[in-house]
Design an enzyme around this catalytic site. Structure first.
Site, PDB file in Angstrom:
ATOM      1  N   GLU A 191     -14.155   1.662 -22.324  1.00 56.99           N
ATOM      2  CA  GLU A 191     -13.876   0.427 -21.576  1.00 56.99           C
ATOM      3  C   GLU A 191     -13.529  -0.758 -22.473  1.00 56.99           C
ATOM      4  O   GLU A 191     -14.250  -1.063 -23.427  1.00 56.99           O
ATOM      5  CB  GLU A 191     -15.078   0.056 -20.698  1.00 56.99           C
ATOM      6  CG  GLU A 191     -14.852  -1.185 -19.844  1.00 56.99           C
ATOM      7  CD  GLU A 191     -15.901  -1.383 -18.765  1.00 56.99           C
ATOM      8  OE1 GLU A 191     -15.869  -2.423 -18.101  1.00 56.99           O
ATOM      9  OE2 GLU A 191     -16.757  -0.486 -18.598  1.00 56.99           O
ATOM     10  N   LYS A 207     -15.683   1.025 -13.210  1.00 60.01           N
ATOM     11  CA  LYS A 207     -16.795   1.108 -12.267  1.00 60.01           C
ATOM     12  C   LYS A 207     -16.478   2.214 -11.276  1.00 60.01           C
ATOM     13  O   LYS A 207     -15.436   2.191 -10.618  1.00 60.01           O
ATOM     14  CB  LYS A 207     -16.981  -0.224 -11.548  1.00 60.01           C
ATOM     15  CG  LYS A 207     -18.194  -0.296 -10.643  1.00 60.01           C
ATOM     16  CD  LYS A 207     -19.483  -0.090 -11.403  1.00 60.01           C
ATOM     17  CE  LYS A 207     -19.790  -1.174 -12.417  1.00 60.01           C
ATOM     18  NZ  LYS A 207     -21.097  -0.974 -13.082  1.00 60.01           N
TER      19      LYS A 207
END
Length: 385
Positions: A191, A207
């Site tokens: 990420e 997410k």
């Protein structure tokens, strides 16, 4: 060396003093930077989750289980034509230790062995924390909060190969090892916390997680709960970038794209904004740290819940770890991250909690995220099919 001052300004002052143009990013794309001997080529930068929380006025959270690792580390490098690698010229640390070479207190000559893992909470305690987070959502205190657990194990032998295995896990956008005196950090993060490149500020929140199977992909794409949780964090990241005074309109370049990390599918979006006026690293760090996907929304309220619910500090995890160059910045969010001190190896894993969260499913998701790191540390070879 330690410094109790503002972490964002401490880092900016150090890097600027070592010749990196971190006070005004808007002009770096058009500048031509010298590359001769002794000129700066960049710096490795690590910021803990606790330091990130302090930057935005939140609580520091529970004490770190690895107190020997500073909350902020910056290591500047210069070009050296006589060496194939870059030369370290100076290190800046805010905390109890300087950055330097890792020295294992366990003795590198002994074979690598990992003892029994000790978790920060049992499955029942983790589930109770998820239930408490849902209760806070029900009261209207937060909309979403990320809950993270910690595990550690004693070890003997040289941790270097184990950390290299962690950094090499498939799907890592940020894979690497940072060492200091008596400690080391390894990340396999997929990420992007924040990137500055080509005149734009970019963040890529992740997410939503499912097993990396065809059925898991269909389930992730079809889950209204996962999509709602994801969009909430995308909105938070949009607001974080919009608070920067030097950027133009914020846009979502990609929404809910499915990427693979080890044996998991994860949903990722891309959010960006153009740099239109002077913008510096300190302002950037204060806007994006700690990352919205590992805090929740609203961010300050979520940080308060995190401090209340998590029994062990996040340490090196859920912070920032990456590179500050002469013409770009690229910092990963330090999820999928492990650390060693002289006696134990540490890792963290968790997930975002919403009103629709199921306690058992959330506990299982955190375990699934931790499993590839545990296997890499132990030296076993899990199948990522």
């Amino acid at each position: 060396m330690g410094d109790p001052g503002d972490p964002a300004e401490l880092v900016s002052a150090f890097l600027s003093g070592n010749g990196l143009p971190v006070r005004e990013f808007g002009r770096t794309a058009s500048q031509i930077h010298p590359t001769g001997a002794g000129t700066p080529c960049g710096a490795a930068l690590y910021v803990s989750a606790s330091a990130g929380s302090v930057m935005v006025g939140g609580p520091p959270g529970a004490p770190s289980p690895v107190p020997g690792i500073p909350d902020v580390v910056a290591v500047a490098y210069v070009h050296d034509p006589t060496e194939s690698s870059r030369s370290v010229v100076e290190a800046c640390a805010m905390g109890p230790d300087d950055s330097g070479g890792f020295e294992s207190g366990a003795g590198g000559a002994r074979p690598w062995r990992v003892g029994p893992w000790r978790d920060s909470w049992s499955r029942a305690e983790h589930a109770a924390a998820v239930a408490a987070a849902r209760a806070a959502i029900g009261r209207g205190d937060v909309y979403q909060v990320n809950i993270v657990g910690h595990a550690s194990a004693p070890y003997t032998g040289d941790p270097g190969p184990a950390l290299t295995r962690v950094a090499g896990l498939p799907g890592a956008r940020y894979g690497g090892v940072l060492t200091g005196r008596g400690w080391a950090i390894a990340t396999a993060s997929p990420e992007t916390l924040v990137e500055v490149r080509g005149g734009r500020v970019i963040t890529r929140p992740i997410k939503g997680t499912r097993p990396a199977t065809a059925a898991g992909r269909r389930e992730l794409l079809g889950s209204a709960k996962e999509r709602a949780e994801h969009v909430m964090i995308v909105d938070l990241q949009r607001n974080d970038l919009a608070r920067l005074g030097g950027v133009g309109p914020v846009r979502v370049d990609e929404l809910f794209a499915v990427r693979r990390w080890c044996g998991l599918w994860q949903a990722e979006s891309v959010v960006s904004a153009p740099i239109e006026r002077p913008l510096g690293l300190a302002e950037l760090l204060r806007a994006v740290c700690p990352g919205g996907s590992v805090t929740g929304a609203p961010k300050l309220a979520a940080l308060s819940e995190i401090a209340r619910l998590e029994p062990v500090g996040r340490g090196v995890s859920m912070g920032a770890l990456g590179w500050v160059g002469t013409d770009h910045v690229d910092l990963g969010l330090s999820i999928r991250t492990a650390a060693v001190d002289g006696e134990r190896v540490h890792l963290w894993a968790g997930g975002g909690i919403t009103w629709d969260s199921d306690e058992t499913a959330e506990v299982d998701e955190a375990a699934a995220k931790a499993a590839p790191m545990r296997a890499a540390i132990e030296g076993s070879a899990p199948a990522f099919a």
